[in-house]
Design a protein around this motif. Structure first.
Motif, PDB file in Angstrom:
ATOM      1  N   ALA A 147     -25.737 -98.780   2.317  1.00  0.00           N
ATOM      2  CA  ALA A 147     -26.825 -99.756   2.445  1.00  0.00           C
ATOM      3  C   ALA A 147     -28.187 -99.053   2.441  1.00  0.00           C
ATOM      4  O   ALA A 147     -29.148 -99.550   1.838  1.00  0.00           O
ATOM      5  N   ILE A 148     -28.271 -97.903   3.084  1.00  0.00           N
ATOM      6  CA  ILE A 148     -29.519 -97.127   3.081  1.00  0.00           C
ATOM      7  C   ILE A 148     -29.866 -96.727   1.654  1.00  0.00           C
ATOM      8  O   ILE A 148     -31.022 -96.852   1.225  1.00  0.00           O
ATOM      9  N   GLY A 149     -28.872 -96.278   0.900  1.00  0.00           N
ATOM     10  CA  GLY A 149     -29.100 -95.903  -0.494  1.00  0.00           C
ATOM     11  C   GLY A 149     -29.613 -97.068  -1.318  1.00  0.00           C
ATOM     12  O   GLY A 149     -30.533 -96.902  -2.126  1.00  0.00           O
ATOM     13  N   ARG A 150     -29.048 -98.258  -1.099  1.00  0.00           N
ATOM     14  CA  ARG A 150     -29.509 -99.452  -1.819  1.00  0.00           C
ATOM     15  C   ARG A 150     -30.943 -99.801  -1.441  1.00  0.00           C
ATOM     16  O   ARG A 150     -31.766-100.121  -2.298  1.00  0.00           O
ATOM     17  N   ARG A 151     -31.252 -99.736  -0.149  1.00  0.00           N
ATOM     18  CA  ARG A 151     -32.617-100.048   0.316  1.00  0.00           C
ATOM     19  C   ARG A 151     -33.627 -99.072  -0.283  1.00  0.00           C
ATOM     20  O   ARG A 151     -34.717 -99.470  -0.698  1.00  0.00           O
ATOM     21  N   LEU A 152     -33.276 -97.795  -0.324  1.00  0.00           N
ATOM     22  CA  LEU A 152     -34.195 -96.788  -0.858  1.00  0.00           C
ATOM     23  C   LEU A 152     -34.383 -96.952  -2.365  1.00  0.00           C
ATOM     24  O   LEU A 152     -35.508 -96.813  -2.871  1.00  0.00           O
ATOM     25  N   ALA A 153     -33.306 -97.250  -3.080  1.00  0.00           N
ATOM     26  CA  ALA A 153     -33.419 -97.472  -4.527  1.00  0.00           C
ATOM     27  C   ALA A 153     -34.306 -98.684  -4.805  1.00  0.00           C
ATOM     28  O   ALA A 153     -35.169 -98.651  -5.691  1.00  0.00           O
ATOM     29  N   ARG A 154     -34.111 -99.727  -4.025  1.00  0.00           N
ATOM     30  CA  ARG A 154     -34.927-100.931  -4.201  1.00  0.00           C
ATOM     31  C   ARG A 154     -36.386-100.643  -3.854  1.00  0.00           C
ATOM     32  O   ARG A 154     -37.314-101.116  -4.517  1.00  0.00           O
ATOM     33  N   ALA A 155     -36.613 -99.849  -2.794  1.00  0.00           N
ATOM     34  CA  ALA A 155     -37.978 -99.497  -2.394  1.00  0.00           C
ATOM     35  C   ALA A 155     -38.695 -98.751  -3.516  1.00  0.00           C
ATOM     36  O   ALA A 155     -39.870 -99.008  -3.778  1.00  0.00           O
TER      37      ALA A 155
END
Length: 191
Positions: A147-155
């Motif tokens: 989930a952290i990876g997804r949030r960072l990619a989206r950011a």
């Protein structure tokens, strides 16, 4: 009579997860109670402690879709299998009364509002650095590594949209960012 210079203006605040949007908005509302924060609608079930009409308007999928078909949302999108949107009628009612309205929404929602309500003031909140954003997201301790990876990619994607906004505010220090937000929205320092 509302003495705020921003009366009747719609302000859209967006930025990546972990940038401090909610904290800034809460501080702004505490200092300027005449502001009205729009409540979003969603098809997801309420979490413990969430109150219908206060945290979200909780709608069935058929009811939400009917409102979409009828033009009842300023913006809407689907995330993680649930629909989310900003009901149009309450926002328009507050604006018609001359009250300044805030929307705290995602980038795609901000883009939709720009099309449906081009006079809105659009503000992007940014972290002081991408490393600091990652530190904040990890510091929450609520997300899996995936989930952290997804949030960072989206950011990363969201931060490339900076040129689309009327203003950009870097949230490095909460108090300084809140003062800058007040200036951007036209509030005086002294009351």
């Amino acid at each position: 009579m509302d003495s705020l210079p921003t009366s009747g203006r719609l302000t859209v605040i967006t930025g990546p997860s972990g940038v401090g949007k909610g904290t800034l908005v809460a501080g702004l509302l505490q200092r300027h109670p005449a502001l009205w924060l729009s409540v979003s609608a969603t098809t997801r079930t309420p979490r413990p402690g969430e109150i219908d009409g206060q945290h979200y308007f909780f709608l069935s999928r058929p009811d939400f879709e009917a409102q979409v078909a009828g033009g009842g949302f300023l913006e809407w999108a689907e995330f993680a299998g649930h629909l989310y949107g900003t009901p149009r009628a309450p926002v328009e009612a507050q604006l018609a009364q001359g009250r300044p309205v805030l929307l705290e929404i995602e980038l795609e929602g901000a883009r939709q509002v720009r099309r449906t309500f081009p006079a809105a003031f659009q503000l992007l909140i940014k972290p002081p650095s991408f490393e600091e954003l990652e530190r904040r997201i990890r510091g929450r301790g609520t997300d899996s590594e995936e989930a952290i990876g997804r949030r960072l990619a989206r950011a990363r994607q969201e931060l490339t949209a900076e040129a689309e906004f009327d203003a950009v505010l870097v949230n490095a220090d909460l108090d300084a960012a809140l003062r800058e937000l007040e200036l951007l929205l036209g509030f005086c320092d002294a009351v």
